[in-house]
Design an enzyme around this catalytic site. Structure first.
Site, PDB file in Angstrom:
ATOM      1  N   ASN A 272       0.875  -1.174   0.000  1.00  0.00           N
ATOM      2  CA  ASN A 272       0.000   0.000   0.000  1.00  0.00           C
ATOM      3  C   ASN A 272       0.912   1.223   0.000  1.00  0.00           C
ATOM      4  O   ASN A 272       1.499   1.552   1.023  1.00  0.00           O
ATOM      5  CB  ASN A 272      -0.886  -0.047   1.255  1.00  0.00           C
ATOM      6  N   TRP A 273       1.010   1.852  -1.144  1.00  0.00           N
ATOM      7  CA  TRP A 273       1.962   2.963  -1.274  1.00  0.00           C
ATOM      8  C   TRP A 273       1.437   4.265  -0.682  1.00  0.00           C
ATOM      9  O   TRP A 273       2.158   5.247  -0.613  1.00  0.00           O
ATOM     10  CB  TRP A 273       2.336   3.161  -2.757  1.00  0.00           C
ATOM     11  N   LYS A 274       0.182   4.289  -0.291  1.00  0.00           N
ATOM     12  CA  LYS A 274      -0.417   5.506   0.288  1.00  0.00           C
ATOM     13  C   LYS A 274      -0.108   6.700  -0.620  1.00  0.00           C
ATOM     14  O   LYS A 274      -0.131   6.547  -1.835  1.00  0.00           O
ATOM     15  CB  LYS A 274       0.086   5.692   1.726  1.00  0.00           C
TER      16      LYS A 274
ATOM     17  N   GLU B 124      -6.666   4.864   7.806  1.00  0.00           N
ATOM     18  CA  GLU B 124      -6.400   6.291   7.592  1.00  0.00           C
ATOM     19  C   GLU B 124      -7.621   6.963   6.988  1.00  0.00           C
ATOM     20  O   GLU B 124      -7.918   8.121   7.271  1.00  0.00           O
ATOM     21  CB  GLU B 124      -5.157   6.461   6.706  1.00  0.00           C
TER      22      GLU B 124
ATOM     23  N   GLY C 236       2.549   2.052  10.766  1.00  0.00           N
ATOM     24  CA  GLY C 236       3.543   3.109  10.627  1.00  0.00           C
ATOM     25  C   GLY C 236       4.257   3.448  11.928  1.00  0.00           C
ATOM     26  O   GLY C 236       4.952   4.457  12.014  1.00  0.00           O
TER      27      GLY C 236
ATOM     28  N   GLY D 227       2.781  -1.168   4.271  1.00  0.00           N
ATOM     29  CA  GLY D 227       2.954   0.236   3.912  1.00  0.00           C
ATOM     30  C   GLY D 227       4.420   0.562   3.698  1.00  0.00           C
ATOM     31  O   GLY D 227       4.980   0.345   2.626  1.00  0.00           O
ATOM     32  N   GLY D 228       5.074   1.053   4.768  1.00  0.00           N
ATOM     33  CA  GLY D 228       6.454   1.541   4.693  1.00  0.00           C
ATOM     34  C   GLY D 228       7.419   0.590   4.000  1.00  0.00           C
ATOM     35  O   GLY D 228       8.212   1.017   3.141  1.00  0.00           O
TER      36      GLY D 228
ATOM     37  N   SER E 286       3.228  -2.314  10.327  1.00  0.00           N
ATOM     38  CA  SER E 286       4.680  -2.470  10.512  1.00  0.00           C
ATOM     39  C   SER E 286       5.174  -3.875  10.196  1.00  0.00           C
ATOM     40  O   SER E 286       6.080  -4.390  10.861  1.00  0.00           O
ATOM     41  CB  SER E 286       5.092  -2.048  11.929  1.00  0.00           C
TER      42      SER E 286
ATOM     43  N   HIS F  58      -9.450   1.558   4.622  1.00  0.00           N
ATOM     44  CA  HIS F  58      -8.193   1.646   5.369  1.00  0.00           C
ATOM     45  C   HIS F  58      -8.390   2.561   6.582  1.00  0.00           C
ATOM     46  O   HIS F  58      -9.140   3.530   6.518  1.00  0.00           O
ATOM     47  CB  HIS F  58      -7.082   2.178   4.466  1.00  0.00           C
TER      48      HIS F  58
ATOM     49  N   GLU G 284      -5.720  -4.792  10.458  1.00  0.00           N
ATOM     50  CA  GLU G 284      -4.643  -3.823  10.656  1.00  0.00           C
ATOM     51  C   GLU G 284      -4.868  -3.064  11.957  1.00  0.00           C
ATOM     52  O   GLU G 284      -5.626  -2.081  11.980  1.00  0.00           O
ATOM     53  CB  GLU G 284      -4.620  -2.820   9.499  1.00  0.00           C
TER      54      GLU G 284
HETATM   55  P1  PGA Z   1       2.798   0.094   7.589  1.00  0.00           P
HETATM   56  O1  PGA Z   1       1.349   0.372   6.927  1.00  0.00           O
HETATM   57  O2  PGA Z   1       3.276  -1.207   7.031  1.00  0.00           O
HETATM   58  O3  PGA Z   1       3.625   1.260   7.194  1.00  0.00           O
HETATM   59  O4  PGA Z   1       2.579   0.006   9.077  1.00  0.00           O
HETATM   60  C1  PGA Z   1       0.429  -0.680   6.718  1.00  0.00           C
HETATM   61  C2  PGA Z   1      -0.861  -0.131   6.162  1.00  0.00           C
HETATM   62  O5  PGA Z   1      -1.253   0.968   6.556  1.00  0.00           O
HETATM   63  O6  PGA Z   1      -1.504  -0.768   5.312  1.00  0.00           O
END
Ligand code: PGA
Length: 252
Positions: free
Chosen positions: A5-7, A96, A172, A233-234, A212, A94, A166
């Protein structure tokens, strides 16, 4: 299944560089297959679709879709539009979007239905906040989110449904859920899905872990019975770190 997930990251040149590096690693690999996917921003979706679209096992998707086909909805995008750009899946709900953009279980359910009706795989996200986790409300929150977010989804939709658990406190933050916690919540998620759709159907739904996830913790997470992959994500932003995660996670 491992989805990056590149956000809101990566311009076109970054996406092109990523794709070139990732393809080299992917094609050189001799280990077993896994479905790998990327959800970039919408402007680079066609870039990734051009690089990956015809490579078996690599999927490209969007980070959201609206439930209507078109209309006066500034800033939104329909399932047909992301499909036209090259998407075969969509991340829905998601945390966010739930936290910062007013997403509710009800809008998640509408978006999920629209994505699946358009033939996209819907990756529906659920998960509790730090406060909910610390006050022992994880199961209640996950159950409520699953029931609300999958309202209107029936057995015929299930082949295109994936769930991502999640925990918001792990996203993050570097505070990955321990395999014990992730394993427990994933099994609980499967139990709720079984109540909703029956045991056999629930057994076929992939449940991804997100929060994470990294190359050095993915194997322990994947060892849990009901962890079927990860939403990353990251660690998905650089080809090498994501590829390491995929390799280390391909234990089943
Ligand atoms: P993260 O993000 O791996 O940076 O914690 C995961 C996500 O939000 O899907």
């Amino acid at each position: 299944m491992f989805i990056g997930n590149w956000k809101m990251n990566h311009l076109k040149a970054d996406a092109e560089n990523f794709a070139a590096q990732f393809l080299k690693l992917y094609k050189a690999s001799t280990t077993g297959a896994a479905d790998v996917g990327f959800a970039p921003v919408i402007t680079t979706l066609p870039t990734l679709a051009a690089s990956f679209g015809k490579v078996p096992g690599i999927l490209v998707g969007s980070q959201n879709v609206h439930w209507l086909e078109s209309g006066a909805h500034t800033g939104e995008i329909s399932a047909a539009m992301v499909k036209e750009a090259g998407a075969t899946f969509a991340i829905i709900g998601h945390s966010e979007r739930r936290q910062f953009y007013g997403e509710t279980d009800n809008t998640v359910s509408l978006r999920t239905k629209a994505a699946i009706s358009a033939g996209l795989r819907a990756i529906v996200c659920v998960g509790e906040t730090k406060e909910e986790f610390e006050s022992g409300r994880t199961e209640n929150v996950v159950r409520t989110q699953l029931i609300g977010s999958l309202k209107g989804i029936d057995a015929a939709d299930l082949p295109l449904l994936t769930i991502a658990y999640e925990p918001v406190w792990a996203i993050g933050t570097g505070l990955t859920a321990t395999p014990e916690i992730a394993g427990e919540v994933h099994s609980f998620t499967r139990k709720v899905l079984a109540e909703m759709f029956g045991q056999d159907n629930a057994g076929n739904i992939k449940i991804l872990y997100g929060g994470s996830a990294k190359a050095d913790n993915i194997a322990a997470l994947m060892a849990c019975q009901d962890v079927d992959g990860a939403l990353v994500g990251g660690a998905s932003l650089q080809a090498e770190s994501f590829w390491k995660l995929v390799e280390n996670g391909r234990t089943k």
